[in-house]
Motif scaffolding. Structure first.
Motif, PDB file in Angstrom:
ATOM      1  N   ALA A  90      39.281  44.791  43.591  1.00 16.14           N
ATOM      2  CA  ALA A  90      38.963  44.062  44.820  1.00 16.14           C
ATOM      3  C   ALA A  90      40.205  43.758  45.646  1.00 16.14           C
ATOM      4  O   ALA A  90      40.200  43.895  46.879  1.00 16.14           O
ATOM      5  CB  ALA A  90      38.224  42.770  44.474  1.00 16.14           C
ATOM      6  N   ASP A 114      40.218  34.527  49.088  1.00 14.40           N
ATOM      7  CA  ASP A 114      40.861  34.914  47.829  1.00 14.40           C
ATOM      8  C   ASP A 114      40.656  33.862  46.744  1.00 14.40           C
ATOM      9  O   ASP A 114      40.345  34.187  45.591  1.00 14.40           O
ATOM     10  CB  ASP A 114      42.363  35.125  48.044  1.00 14.40           C
ATOM     11  N   GLN A 168      36.769  35.091  45.788  1.00 15.81           N
ATOM     12  CA  GLN A 168      37.202  36.146  44.879  1.00 15.81           C
ATOM     13  C   GLN A 168      37.569  35.620  43.494  1.00 15.81           C
ATOM     14  O   GLN A 168      37.216  36.218  42.473  1.00 15.81           O
ATOM     15  CB  GLN A 168      38.392  36.904  45.468  1.00 15.81           C
ATOM     16  N   GLN A 212      35.845  36.715  40.023  1.00 12.48           N
ATOM     17  CA  GLN A 212      36.607  37.344  38.948  1.00 12.48           C
ATOM     18  C   GLN A 212      36.380  36.650  37.610  1.00 12.48           C
ATOM     19  O   GLN A 212      36.303  37.307  36.567  1.00 12.48           O
ATOM     20  CB  GLN A 212      38.108  37.322  39.287  1.00 12.48           C
ATOM     21  N   ALA A 259      35.796  40.228  48.590  1.00 12.66           N
ATOM     22  CA  ALA A 259      35.322  39.007  47.939  1.00 12.66           C
ATOM     23  C   ALA A 259      33.806  38.892  48.059  1.00 12.66           C
ATOM     24  O   ALA A 259      33.095  38.638  47.076  1.00 12.66           O
ATOM     25  CB  ALA A 259      36.010  37.786  48.555  1.00 12.66           C
TER      26      ALA A 259
END
Length: 220
Positions: free
Chosen positions: A11, A101, A105, A109, A165
């Motif tokens: 990503a 982020d 994201q 993750q 994301a």
């Protein structure tokens, strides 16, 4: 010669790829397969953290996706900057780059890492907590995007960050209940630079643990 060390499924590699395609900047894409010791060693020689993406431009070596995009603006600019020259506008781009982020994201993750663990080591509480974080992030983004085409004025690094994301997080924990965010995501997916990144990743989607939740339109 400009070289991006990356993996098409990763990503964080998508952010600089979108920026490069937006600018039309010639570059060499060097895929890194960390399962190969020689690839892992080569990446570590560039960046000891052994994480991609890494950009190499002559003697200059830069890790970290946001830093790479800013470097490209300075040294390999396209027709439109990904971070505005105006410092106040730039702050908004950097703010929302960090937002996607760190709050979308990163939560995504954590859920992916949990899914990759052996069944006995999985942690439903962690997954529930990360989905709650995603819900808060989705609501925040939805409120911000109401009445906007892009995250911070013109298409920018913030949108480059939002794209991967939301793509992966939305497959894991959909945001369909948020109309402004959903409409924004549809605009993102229609962008040629974005389509190009997704096309390059398609052969690798089978290794994403939630690949069966990726909408069919992205698999052909």
């Amino acid at each position: 010669m400009l070289t991006l060390y990356y993996h098409p499924l990763a990503a964080f590699c998508w952010k600089p790829l979108v920026a490069l395609y937006e600018a039309g900047t010639p570059f060499t894409a060097h895929m890194v397969d960390l399962s190969k010791p020689e690839d892992a060693a080569a990446l570590e020689s560039l960046w000891p953290m052994r994480l991609f993406p890494v950009l190499k431009d002559g003697e200059t070596v830069l890790p970290e996706s946001s830093i790479i995009v800013e470097y490209l603006d300075l040294h390999r600019p396209g027709p439109r900057r990904m971070v505005p020259a105006d410092p106040h506008a730039a702050l908004q781009v950097r703010l929302w780059d960090r937002f996607f982020d760190m709050h979308v994201q990163a939560a995504m993750q954590e859920i992916v890492w949990d899914a990759l663990r052996p069944e006995p080591r999985r942690d439903p509480q962690t997954v529930a907590e990360q989905k709650a974080k995603l819900d808060r992030a989705y609501a925040t983004a939805d409120r911000h995007l109401a009445g906007r085409d892009w995250v911070a004025g013109d298409f920018s690094m913030a949108d480059c960050a939002a794209m991967p994301a939301l793509f992966y997080a939305g497959a894991i924990h959909p945001f369909d209940a948020h109309p402004a965010l959903s409409a924004y995501f549809a605009r993102l997916m229609d962008r040629p630079s974005v389509s190009r990144v997704i096309d390059g990743a398609q052969p690798w989607f089978q290794y994403f643990p939630f690949h069966d939740r990726i909408p069919a339109r992205f698999l052909t």
